[in-house]
Scaffold this active site. Sequence first.
Site, short mmCIF file in Angstrom:
data_model
loop_
_atom_site.label_atom_id
_atom_site.label_comp_id
_atom_site.label_asym_id
_atom_site.label_seq_id
_atom_site.Cartn_x
_atom_site.Cartn_y
_atom_site.Cartn_z
N SER A 26 0.86 -1.17 0.00
CA SER A 26 0.00 0.00 0.00
C SER A 26 0.90 1.22 0.00
O SER A 26 1.53 1.53 0.99
CB SER A 26 -0.90 -0.02 1.24
N ASN A 61 0.51 5.72 -4.63
CA ASN A 61 0.84 5.65 -6.07
C ASN A 61 0.52 6.94 -6.81
O ASN A 61 1.20 7.30 -7.75
CB ASN A 61 0.22 4.42 -6.75
N CYS A 62 -0.51 7.67 -6.36
CA CYS A 62 -0.82 8.94 -7.03
C CYS A 62 0.13 10.05 -6.60
O CYS A 62 0.11 11.14 -7.16
CB CYS A 62 -2.26 9.35 -6.75
N ILE A 100 -15.75 -16.79 -14.06
CA ILE A 100 -15.50 -18.06 -13.38
C ILE A 100 -15.94 -17.96 -11.91
O ILE A 100 -15.58 -16.99 -11.23
CB ILE A 100 -14.02 -18.45 -13.50
N PRO A 101 -16.72 -18.93 -11.44
CA PRO A 101 -17.26 -18.87 -10.09
C PRO A 101 -16.17 -18.67 -9.04
O PRO A 101 -15.07 -19.24 -9.17
CB PRO A 101 -17.94 -20.23 -9.90
N ALA A 146 -12.86 -9.75 -9.55
CA ALA A 146 -11.78 -8.84 -9.98
C ALA A 146 -12.23 -7.40 -9.78
O ALA A 146 -13.42 -7.08 -9.88
CB ALA A 146 -11.43 -9.09 -11.45
N GLY A 198 -10.58 -3.00 -9.68
CA GLY A 198 -9.48 -2.05 -9.92
C GLY A 198 -9.16 -1.82 -11.38
O GLY A 198 -9.99 -1.99 -12.27
#
Lengths: 556, 556
Positions: free
Chosen positions: A42, A45-46, A278-279, A283, A285
């Site tokens: 973490s 990043n900005c 896919i079960p 996902a 971001g």
Amino acid sequence: MNKKQKVLIIGGVAGGASTAARLRRLNEQAEIILFERGEHISFANCGLPYYIGGEIKNRSSLLVQTPQRFRNRFNIDVRNYHEVIEIHQEDKMITVRNLQTDEVYQESYDQLVLSMGAEPIKPKIAGLDSKKIFTLRNIPDTLKMKTYIEQKKPAHAVVIGGGFIGLEMVENLHKAGVQVALIEAGNQVLAPLDYDMACEVHAHLRSKGIKLYLGNALQAIHEAENHVVVDLKNGVIKTDMVIMAIGVRPESDIARKAGIELNERGAIVVNGKMQTSIPDIFAIGDAIEVIDFVTKQPTFVPLAGPANKQGRIVADVICGFDRSYQGTQGSSILKVFDLTVATTGINEKTAKRLQLNYEKSFTHSENHARYYPNAMDMSLKTIYEKSTGKILGVQIVGYGGVDKRCDIFATAIRAQMTAYDLTRLELCYAPPFGSAKDAVNVAGFVIENILTDKMHIFHWHDIADLQKRKDVTLLDVRTIEEYNNGNISGFINIPLDELRESLPLLDSSKPVYVACAIGLRGYLAARILMQHGFEVYNLSGGYRLYQFIDEEKIKI
Amino acid sequence: MNKKQKVLIIGGVAGGASTAARLRRLNEQAEIILFERGEHISFANCGLPYYIGGEIKNRSSLLVQTPQRFRNRFNIDVRNYHEVIEIHQEDKMITVRNLQTDEVYQESYDQLVLSMGAEPIKPKIAGLDSKKIFTLRNIPDTLKMKTYIEQKKPAHAVVIGGGFIGLEMVENLHKAGVQVALIEAGNQVLAPLDYDMACEVHAHLRSKGIKLYLGNALQAIHEAENHVVVDLKNGVIKTDMVIMAIGVRPESDIARKAGIELNERGAIVVNGKMQTSIPDIFAIGDAIEVIDFVTKQPTFVPLAGPANKQGRIVADVICGFDRSYQGTQGSSILKVFDLTVATTGINEKTAKRLQLNYEKSFTHSENHARYYPNAMDMSLKTIYEKSTGKILGVQIVGYGGVDKRCDIFATAIRAQMTAYDLTRLELCYAPPFGSAKDAVNVAGFVIENILTDKMHIFHWHDIADLQKRKDVTLLDVRTIEEYNNGNISGFINIPLDELRESLPLLDSSKPVYVACAIGLRGYLAARILMQHGFEVYNLSGGYRLYQFIDEEKIKI
């Protein structure tokens, strides 16, 4: 979910770390493992460009959360320096490589969350292996660039790509004392803006000494002994370092290999519950395709805000709460030297591409009461649905208070407000903060006037044709002094305050196209003329907008 | 309306001037006469205190529009120095006195618009005729005060009344080099705030050297040779000048005499079309009663923003358009030295008085990414409907970015959004402007957690009772260092990161009341404890909020 369920998360930063923390808050018993290829799970990043420019002084402030602190607080098994190399969806297993020991092992899951983000696009050109070429995605990239600048003291840099990161790098390299040239293949910087709004940004960049190469693509890069040679479609630049910032692409290779559905751009396809094809594989971001909140079309918007929200939602869904993500509207903002550029919703390019029944309105307002010190002008381009007045998007370029107005618009767009609603917004007013008629109200007032036929408008791109016509009157109602300081070819000058007495001079059989500085006096003139039987059109955004676009034509 | 209709407007500034200008834009033929008792028809009334303090340097910038410019541009018959002294509603006439010639004459109307505003309340006490007592409503008042300060160089001033104008005067007198004492009859400044949010403002005022006398009413004022003596309920202050700012009351005497319906506070009663009880007489601005947008109850909110909007609407209605005013939500903002204080919607006092089924949540957020320079904390108090999560009001006290968050809330309240909607707002994020989880999102997240029973809260005002109980655990989960720097009596300390291992130390048969700095770690602790079977409550707003209120108790 099952209290003892095992959730694996691939990738930290915005999405992954949010997911892990929320999961733990909801389920103290779950086994949660967070895999991160790099050292940091973490980080800011900005903020990376601002560390390079020296605005952020302390390297440690780039670390939002260390793996150790995250483990202690959230009881999460953080595995940094671990790369997930394969997903075995039939067995609900993944294969992981420990990058420090090279050990490869497998880990089972009940739920798997993919949060790999997006990576800088590297164009297929020669010379990209040079040590003087940089990209910016993480802390190691940042330190590499910072060290290079400190040790080699480059006099000149070329930034390739005029997107958010490209422009942040332009500003921060300039702050670090480096001369900067910006190469952009398109005819404008900042693709979320339309060309007409980008022109003011171009002017500002040039005013800071940035050399702009627009509409000029990169062909190759050659490293010479003491410098780098950048070959463009038109021309060659010698420089000391190159920053590649032409955009990002979803990092979805392991998803592709596992047979998870991707779109044609390689983004992972998910539903509102962040479920992939896919079960039990989710996902979030920068790696996923999202639905555009305004158009309801699939799109790709790699931004930290949505990633954070998706992280919270996927954790809720995994824990059995009925939650869904309701689309991304692309709210984004950028400091460009003294300017602020912000946008939310769709731009005109998108409205045109989707053949929406839209219109646009350009307005200019001060950020706060003119009589209070440091009042500064901002330019707004508001896109709305012609039939209903529903706000579809806004672009704002200005100095103070741009962020506020864009966020008010962002909220209004979420609430599906119309221009009529904007006229009724009751915003806080005191001289240091705003005006009794705020910029957002004014945008609403103007669109309301257009929608209710109190004013008809024309645009900067109509002028070239109008200048060729003999059957129209082109009228500039600014003062003589303003007119003499610069005007649009073909426009005659009658100052607004003399218009009533000058009416006999105008041919009432010809439509009148009125221009003023920002559109306000043109509107007043239009109202006078309309009520005397003229057909009248007012230049949206006035000479102020036209001027930037016109100067741009000369510069390119 | 009839093209040749004759509209009279009584009173300029925000409402009257807006009405006149909009009327002219809609009807080039109408006869429009604007009567104004003073010299100025449109001046920077909200800027007057800043001219006294020197923030606004140029006297001319206080004039928004001169009568002459207004005549030229809008072809409006502007009669300044004309006082309307009577309305003859049966004859549709008014009686006017020219204050420069003393001539009295009558003028007929088709429509009459009352926009007289509100005047400073003068309490019924002795000594108010002193030349060293000032009020602030218009430019002559301002010049009088400015001249007095420049010529007499007062060392000390007393401001009576801690409302908006009172506090602006406190700050600007201080800036002008005058020592200031503020007298307020209530126990807090800024009535739109609740007491708990005002405490931070009190602390800030004291930190600037302002002497606060709260809960202390003015009894009398005596002028002595070289100073003024202010008699309070408790105590006496010697000073060099007194500013009366105890509030305003609707200026509605001529309306009352004409038989127009007023409410018990003397505000003119109008419907949504701004029509008074008498046909063809309209009223707008600070003289009228408005409907509270949130509660739908009648109220009195003298603010420039609503006055401007009402001016536009009344012009539309007079010209035959179907428009109506949809209520005032009291969005207001104030700079108090370095602090910004903003509010929109209703406060807890109102929610309580109307016996609404509400709850409140205190949150603290940074104005932008912590790692970017100059990140500053702001405190939010959000009032919401318990059954639905609908946002009813917010109060925000902080440094940068308070105006933005309050305006986002103002927009959300207009759109009748809930806390769930706030969690989904997609606001612009870049490090200089915000956070990926904005203060507004965070307010939504926290309320969502309360509404969905993920967290139960308790409040600062519950603490006194809890401290007396033996059947509860009071737990502070901040670090040992924070705890030792100041804590709430009766609370034991177990730092959050040691909580999991310390669970055996806690008696699971007792409810646990958790406190931390701002409420975040308390929430994390609550989640851990709840999942181990504890009944847990988290202190909303944490020690940071409690501290200001507690210190206040000591100071008063």
